[in-house]
Design an enzyme around this catalytic site. Structure first.
Site, PDB file in Angstrom:
ATOM      1  N   LYS A  52       3.093  12.095   2.135  1.00 14.92           N
ATOM      2  CA  LYS A  52       2.491  11.593   0.901  1.00 14.92           C
ATOM      3  C   LYS A  52       2.334  12.798  -0.030  1.00 14.92           C
ATOM      4  O   LYS A  52       1.532  13.695   0.270  1.00 14.92           O
ATOM      5  CB  LYS A  52       1.126  10.960   1.172  1.00 14.92           C
ATOM      6  CG  LYS A  52       1.149   9.734   2.091  1.00 14.92           C
ATOM      7  CD  LYS A  52      -0.273   9.239   2.307  1.00 14.92           C
ATOM      8  CE  LYS A  52      -0.300   7.919   3.080  1.00 14.92           C
ATOM      9  NZ  LYS A  52       0.063   8.112   4.510  1.00 14.92           N
ATOM     10  N   LYS A  61      -1.575  -1.840  10.044  1.00 11.95           N
ATOM     11  CA  LYS A  61      -2.661  -0.911  10.278  1.00 11.95           C
ATOM     12  C   LYS A  61      -3.541  -1.492  11.374  1.00 11.95           C
ATOM     13  O   LYS A  61      -4.041  -2.612  11.244  1.00 11.95           O
ATOM     14  CB  LYS A  61      -3.461  -0.682   8.998  1.00 11.95           C
ATOM     15  CG  LYS A  61      -2.735   0.210   7.992  1.00 11.95           C
ATOM     16  CD  LYS A  61      -3.623   0.572   6.830  1.00 11.95           C
ATOM     17  CE  LYS A  61      -2.986   1.629   5.945  1.00 11.95           C
ATOM     18  NZ  LYS A  61      -2.951   2.970   6.571  1.00 11.95           N
TER      19      LYS A  61
END
Length: 337
Positions: A255, A147
């Site tokens: 997701k 990230k």
């Protein structure tokens, strides 16, 4: 059929840094569905400031959804599709009511095969991220996802250079997730500089909602672009198809809690396959209950096509997690039997 809602707060073992801030705890709602002697459990886990159904009246809406389920024995899809995390929790609860712990029957759920996963490196200081990268590589991960966007860009390039100085792209696959940290003005320059490190992909280089800019980036980027946050809120098939046609990314990252539950992810995958767009599935910081359901669904929906590393290595996030039914061995997630 009877339902019961249990609210829980989970506490992270260590702060989880994202481009939207740092998480130290996570609120979830467990739906318990009872029918005779049988019980099913589902998890509703909206992400604060990200989920389209992260609303002040969340519990009230969830209670209404559960009431409709009690009355009809079915999910009210016309309204539930606007609340993806609730829809996924309801789907999960009904599947476990009918099938028990193994909600899909696949080689993974039978404990015969593992699912390849990436090692996730959370945002942090240069030193913290460097140490986390080393840990993931020592654990045997062949795909590492970083990230980025929390520290300065030069330091992030230095981290990638450090990995590539020891591991070629054939040895370790690198993914980065910008979570919309770049701007349309600087994105292409940053993508060019990142391309030196032979990345597999970059997720969401600019913030969601800038379709014209994102489409241009997807056409011209030297790195394959994957959409994540961009998909949030596209809760019907027409909106999903228009988004994919207009932007046409290389990948979408799904997701279930954010992108329409099982029903919605089935639609996303069907559309993306027809357009030649790849996909993989990740968890969204759910407890072990949600993680198990996502992994089982992943093994079912991809079947023999499950080759890309998935984002399912989140089972050790919480100090007070629910009991685990999966575990990471090397670079794969396995179902405990």
């Amino acid at each position: 059929m009877k339902t019961e809602i249990e609210e829980r707060v989970l506490h992270f073992l260590q702060p989880a840094g994202t481009s939207r801030g740092v998480y130290t705890e996570r609120r979830i709602w467990l739906i318990h569905v009872h029918e005779g002697e049988r019980e099913g459990v589902g998890e509703c886990a909206p992400l604060p400031q990200l989920s389209c159904d992260d609303t002040p009246d969340y519990l009230q809406v969830l209670q209404e959804q559960c009431k409709k389920l009690e009355e009809t024995g079915e999910i009210d899809m016309s309204s539930a599709r606007h609340y993806p995390s609730m829809l996924f929790g309801l789907e999960m609860a009904l599947l476990s009511l009918r099938h028990g712990l193994r909600i899909f029957d696949t080689p993974f759920t039978r404990g015969e095969e593992g699912i390849p996963i990436n090692g996730l490196v959370w945002m942090g200081s240069f030193q913290e991220m460097s140490q986390r990268i080393e840990q993931k590589l020592e654990q045997g991960f062949k795909c590492v996802k970083l990230k980025i966007g929390a520290i300065d860009f030069e330091s992030e390039l230095a981290l990638l250079a450090k990995i590539r100085s020891r591991y070629s792209s054939s040895m370790v696959q690198l993914r980065v997730d910008a979570n919309g940290a770049f701007t349309p003005a600087d994105a292409m320059e940053k993508l060019e500089r990142l391309s030196r490190f032979h990345l597999h992909s970059i997720e969401q280089p600019i913030r969601a909602g800038q379709w014209q800019w994102m489409s241009e980036l997807c056409r011209n980027s030297p790195i394959p672009i994957a959409l994540d946050e961009e998909l949030i809120g596209a809760n019907d098939n027409t909106a999903r198809e228009q988004l994919l046609r207009d932007i046409h990314p290389s990948f979408i990252v799904l997701k279930p809690s954010l992108h329409g539950g099982i029903d919605g992810c089935n639609e996303w995958i069907s559309l993306s396959r027809r357009m030649g767009i790849g996909s993989w599935i990740t968890s969204a910081l759910e407890s072990n209950i949600g993680l198990s359901a996502i992994a089982q669904y992943c093994s079912w929906v991809y079947g023999s096509h499950l080759t890309l590393p998935q984002g399912l290595g989140t089972g050790l996030l919480y100090a007070d997690n629910t009991p685990a039914s999966t575990e990471v061995r090397g670079n794969k997630l396995w179902m405990l039997t």
